[in-house]
Design an enzyme around this catalytic site. Structure first.
Site, short mmCIF file in Angstrom:
data_model
loop_
_atom_site.label_atom_id
_atom_site.label_comp_id
_atom_site.label_asym_id
_atom_site.label_seq_id
_atom_site.Cartn_x
_atom_site.Cartn_y
_atom_site.Cartn_z
N ARG A 68 0.81 -1.22 0.00
CA ARG A 68 0.00 0.00 0.00
C ARG A 68 0.84 1.28 0.00
O ARG A 68 0.65 2.17 -0.82
CB ARG A 68 -0.90 0.05 1.25
CG ARG A 68 -2.20 -0.65 1.12
CD ARG A 68 -2.57 -1.23 2.48
NE ARG A 68 -1.59 -2.25 2.80
CZ ARG A 68 -1.69 -3.51 2.42
NH1 ARG A 68 -2.74 -3.89 1.79
NH2 ARG A 68 -0.74 -4.39 2.68
N THR A 69 1.78 1.37 0.95
CA THR A 69 2.52 2.62 1.13
C THR A 69 3.36 2.93 -0.11
O THR A 69 3.39 4.06 -0.60
CB THR A 69 3.41 2.52 2.39
OG1 THR A 69 2.61 2.03 3.46
CG2 THR A 69 4.00 3.85 2.77
N ARG A 109 11.24 3.67 3.74
CA ARG A 109 10.78 2.67 4.74
C ARG A 109 12.00 1.86 5.15
O ARG A 109 12.79 1.44 4.30
CB ARG A 109 9.71 1.76 4.15
CG ARG A 109 9.47 0.56 5.08
CD ARG A 109 8.22 -0.19 4.75
NE ARG A 109 7.04 0.61 5.06
CZ ARG A 109 5.81 0.11 5.06
NH1 ARG A 109 5.61 -1.15 4.78
NH2 ARG A 109 4.78 0.88 5.33
N HIS A 119 4.85 5.75 11.66
CA HIS A 119 4.39 5.61 10.27
C HIS A 119 3.46 6.81 10.04
O HIS A 119 2.24 6.67 10.00
CB HIS A 119 3.65 4.28 10.12
CG HIS A 119 3.37 3.87 8.70
ND1 HIS A 119 3.53 4.71 7.63
CD2 HIS A 119 2.91 2.69 8.20
CE1 HIS A 119 3.20 4.07 6.51
NE2 HIS A 119 2.83 2.84 6.84
N LYS A 163 25.04 -6.57 -0.86
CA LYS A 163 26.50 -6.77 -0.99
C LYS A 163 27.25 -6.07 0.15
O LYS A 163 28.47 -5.93 0.11
CB LYS A 163 26.98 -6.20 -2.33
CG LYS A 163 26.36 -6.87 -3.55
CD LYS A 163 26.85 -6.18 -4.82
CE LYS A 163 25.99 -6.55 -6.01
NZ LYS A 163 26.16 -5.60 -7.12
N1 CP Z 1 -0.31 0.04 5.90
C1 CP Z 1 0.91 -0.26 5.40
O1 CP Z 1 1.94 0.32 5.78
O2 CP Z 1 0.89 -1.26 4.47
P1 CP Z 1 2.15 -1.74 3.62
O3 CP Z 1 3.09 -2.43 4.60
O4 CP Z 1 1.61 -2.68 2.57
O5 CP Z 1 2.81 -0.52 3.04
#
Ligand code: CP
Length: 308
Positions: free
Chosen positions: A59-60, A109, A137, A87
């Protein structure tokens, strides 16, 4: 107010209520754009954005990429599994190599808490935290709060319960900060072993009884058990967890009043919620996903247009 108070988006903790309000009103404008036949605007035409994903995401990652394309930014995508990280390259070396290609904004991320803050101290680009370990988040919390505001009309005085694995959840922490800043009341609910010891110091109510928590709230945000962050067993069996903290239609229909159901995804259907609950009229899970694009457009636009 037309400018964010922060240079980067590292966590909700750093934002003021005015910042969040500005992100919401900017997202309102972009949501209108997303409903037009031509969904693209030239706002970030001269901006280059690198999406660095050192941890899995559906999603993100897609939502940021779509938001960037809708704003006409140039983008480069990086995922750790197919990069030179395998590596032995360090985070700083990876990012400095990408920045040498003249990148303006880094969306990252990372599995380690604090990775986005570390980056912000060492590189000369705007940093957007797309999830760092069990820390924060922020764009998820913004889209969650925005979706509650859209459904319930306002956040002020709303009662929101966050259910499940609070201990390992960056979504829970960012949601708590965001909802409280916007005047909502927050409760967390789950097994004692999945509650951080400091949780009461955040000013939230704590419950270990799902029915009691659901009868208290207007909105329930159901979290998944984060098996990938668990090094020991936190409850006897998944079956017992489902019996005590899984939400099914019988429970939902027996509550004193209708409750709005949310989930940040990915859903483990049949664990934290059943398929019937996830797909019910009370669920706003797909609205959250839709609003995520407008929220991320707003964040990127506001960071790019901020004058230092
Ligand atoms: N909600 C969320 O962070 O989903 P993903 O891990 O798929 O990005």
């Amino acid at each position: 107010m037309s400018s964010l108070s922060t240079k980067h988006l590292l966590g909700i903790k750093d934002l003021s209520a005015e910042d969040i309000q500005l992100i919401f009103s900017t997202a309102d404008n972009f949501k209108e754009v997303l409903n037009r036949q031509i969904k693209k605007v030239p706002s970030l035409r001269d901006i280059t954005i690198a999406n660095l994903f050192f941890e899995n995401s559906t999603r993100t990652r897609l939502s940021f990429e779509l938001a960037e394309k809708r704003l006409s930014a140039d983008i480069v995508n990086f995922s750790a599994s197919s990069s030179s990280v395998s590596k032995g390259e360090t985070l700083i070396d990876t990012v400095n190599n990408i920045l040498a290609m003249k990148v303006d904004i880094v969306v990252m991320r990372h599995p380690h808490a604090g990775a986005a803050n570390f980056l912000a101290r060492h590189v000369n680009a705007r940093i957007v935290n797309a999830g760092d370990g069990a820390h924060e988040h922020p764009t998820q919390a913004l889209l969650d709060a925005y979706s509650i505001r859209e459904k319930e009309g306002s956040l002020k005085g709303k009662k929101v319960v966050i259910v499940g694995d609070i201990l390992h959840s960056r979504v829970a922490l960012s949601n708590i900060f965001c909802l409280q800043k916007m005047g909502a009341e927050v409760m967390v609910c789950g097994p004692t072993t999945l509650m951080p010891k400091y949780i009461s110091s955040l000013g939230v109510k704590v419950s270990h009884n799902l029915r009691e928590a659901l009868n208290w709230c207007d909105v329930a945000n159901m979290l998944r058990i984060q098996m990938e962050r668990q090094d020991i067993r936190y409850f006897p069996s998944l079956r017992e967890y489902i019996q005590l903290f899984g939400l099914n239609m019988d429970m939902l229909n027996s509550l004193k009043k209708p409750v709005t159901i949310m989930h940040p995804g990915p859903i483990n259907r049949g664990v934290e919620i059943t398929s019937e609950v996830a797909d019910s009229v009370q669920s706003i899970i797909l609205n959250q996903v839709e609003n995520g694009v407008a929220i991320r457009m707003a964040v990127l636009y506001l960071l790019a247009s901020r004058v230092d």
